[in-house]
Motif scaffolding. Structure first.
Motif, PDB file in Angstrom:
ATOM      1  N   PRO A   1      -1.854   4.892  -6.287  1.00  0.00           N
ATOM      2  CA  PRO A   1      -2.475   4.773  -7.615  1.00  0.00           C
ATOM      3  C   PRO A   1      -1.802   3.748  -8.535  1.00  0.00           C
ATOM      4  O   PRO A   1      -2.364   3.390  -9.560  1.00  0.00           O
ATOM      5  CB  PRO A   1      -2.333   6.182  -8.182  1.00  0.00           C
ATOM      6  CG  PRO A   1      -1.094   6.716  -7.546  1.00  0.00           C
ATOM      7  CD  PRO A   1      -1.096   6.163  -6.152  1.00  0.00           C
TER       8      PRO A   1
ATOM      9  N   GLU B   1       0.825  -1.217   0.000  1.00  0.00           N
ATOM     10  CA  GLU B   1       0.000   0.000   0.000  1.00  0.00           C
ATOM     11  C   GLU B   1       0.855   1.263   0.000  1.00  0.00           C
ATOM     12  O   GLU B   1       0.565   2.219  -0.725  1.00  0.00           O
ATOM     13  CB  GLU B   1      -0.942  -0.028   1.196  1.00  0.00           C
ATOM     14  CG  GLU B   1      -2.071  -1.050   1.040  1.00  0.00           C
ATOM     15  CD  GLU B   1      -2.945  -1.185   2.261  1.00  0.00           C
ATOM     16  OE1 GLU B   1      -3.993  -1.852   2.158  1.00  0.00           O
ATOM     17  OE2 GLU B   1      -2.599  -0.626   3.328  1.00  0.00           O
ATOM     18  N   VAL B   2       1.928   1.279   0.797  1.00  0.00           N
ATOM     19  CA  VAL B   2       2.762   2.488   0.825  1.00  0.00           C
ATOM     20  C   VAL B   2       3.597   2.611  -0.447  1.00  0.00           C
ATOM     21  O   VAL B   2       3.826   3.724  -0.946  1.00  0.00           O
ATOM     22  CB  VAL B   2       3.657   2.542   2.079  1.00  0.00           C
ATOM     23  CG1 VAL B   2       2.810   2.603   3.331  1.00  0.00           C
ATOM     24  CG2 VAL B   2       4.632   1.377   2.148  1.00  0.00           C
TER      25      VAL B   2
ATOM     26  N   GLU C   1       1.664   4.134  -3.311  1.00  0.00           N
ATOM     27  CA  GLU C   1       1.552   5.586  -3.261  1.00  0.00           C
ATOM     28  C   GLU C   1       2.836   6.274  -3.707  1.00  0.00           C
ATOM     29  O   GLU C   1       2.807   7.409  -4.188  1.00  0.00           O
ATOM     30  CB  GLU C   1       1.218   6.036  -1.834  1.00  0.00           C
ATOM     31  CG  GLU C   1      -0.141   5.570  -1.337  1.00  0.00           C
ATOM     32  CD  GLU C   1      -0.370   5.936   0.122  1.00  0.00           C
ATOM     33  OE1 GLU C   1       0.573   6.452   0.761  1.00  0.00           O
ATOM     34  OE2 GLU C   1      -1.484   5.705   0.622  1.00  0.00           O
ATOM     35  N   ALA C   2       3.986   5.586  -3.537  1.00  0.00           N
ATOM     36  CA  ALA C   2       5.278   6.238  -3.731  1.00  0.00           C
ATOM     37  C   ALA C   2       5.945   5.931  -5.069  1.00  0.00           C
ATOM     38  O   ALA C   2       6.728   6.744  -5.569  1.00  0.00           O
ATOM     39  CB  ALA C   2       6.228   5.821  -2.598  1.00  0.00           C
TER      40      ALA C   2
ATOM     41  N   GLY D   1      -2.618  -1.710  -3.633  1.00  0.00           N
ATOM     42  CA  GLY D   1      -2.100  -0.348  -3.539  1.00  0.00           C
ATOM     43  C   GLY D   1      -2.618   0.543  -4.640  1.00  0.00           C
ATOM     44  O   GLY D   1      -3.163   0.082  -5.647  1.00  0.00           O
TER      45      GLY D   1
END
Length: 269
Positions: free
Chosen positions: A202, A171-172, A175-176, A200
């Protein structure tokens, strides 16, 4: 001076057995309650083969919350953790969530409930320091290497997939990270399920879960560039000891702000 009053849900489980004596030994914490259906009615210390604790194990969290307390620590099962967290929030308790199995929608609901009740929740897929460093190092690598996939290992009996560590990491990273070069799963032929689960946003990360005898808990972040690869791996041992210090840190800090915070790194400088 009274300490932070703790209720341990899952007190006779793998992590709970290590948490109960740690809470009892801490000068700033007080064991106010313990929950375990299997050990209900027993002393919390005797239920785990330790000295008498002076706290009787409750059969349900609702029963345990009939006694005044400040923080609920949940290390139960994936199918009951969400209900426990919402019950604790409704009762005005702060919550530390170590149980895996919750998804992004579950966390959004928990965050909204916690903000409405003005209580704090800290949830982590893994409360160990080294697992937290895996997440930190993988996020740093994702700044430079867009192609990443996760492999998560656990014993054959683990009931949920992926692990909390693997899900939180995906998930993180989603985003990164930047867009990778792998062909989108939707464009593949054959058995698309062999590419794992897309987790996750986008930009989702592919996560592959292995469940085999002989494994405890491991998580790998695989990064690839042309002609080179990077592997960042965390291995957990057979003891629950690595999770205790991080969980108790969260219990001490969970009341600092309302709403949900994800990951032990949210408490690290």
């Amino acid at each position: 001076m009274a300490g932070i009053r703790i209720v341990v849900a899952g007190a006779t489980g793998w992590v709970g057995r290590a948490l109960v004596p740690a809470v009892l030994a801490a000068g700033d914490l007080v064991l106010a309650g313990a929950v375990s259906r299997a050990a209900a009615g027993k002393d919390a210390g005797e239920a785990i083969g330790a000295p008498t604790a002076g706290v009787i194990v409750a059969a349900s969290l609702k029963d345990a919350l009939s006694v005044p307390s400040d923080v609920v620590i949940d290390y139960t099962k994936p199918h009951v953790v969400k209900g426990n967290v919402l019950t604790a929030i409704e009762a005005g308790r702060h919550v530390v969530v170590g149980t895996s199995g919750l998804g992004a929608e579950d966390y959004a609901e928990i965050d909204a409930a916690a903000r409405k009740a003005h209580v704090g929740v800290i949830a982590a897929g893994n409360f160990s320091i080294t697992a937290t460093l895996l997440k930190r190092f993988a996020l740093e690598a994702a700044r430079y290497v867009p192609d990443v996939e996760i492999v998560d290992y656990a014993s054959a009996s683990k009931p949920d997939v992926p692990s909390g560590t693997g899900r939180e990491l995906a998930e993180v990273l989603g985003e990164a990270r930047q867009a990778g070069t792998a062909k989108p799963v939707a464009d593949l032929s054959g058995l698309k399920e062999t590419r794992g689960a897309s987790i996750g946003a986008p930009i989702p990360v592919q996560v592959h879960s292995l469940r085999l005898p002989g494994y405890v808990l491991s998580c790998e972040a695989h990064f690839g560039l042309p002609d080179e690869r990077l592997l960042i791996r965390h291995d957990a041992g057979s003891s629950a000891a690595p999770y205790v210090a991080g969980t108790l840190l969260a219990a001490r800090r969970v009341a600092e702000q309302p709403g949900l915070r994800r990951g032990l790194d949210s408490l690290m400088s």
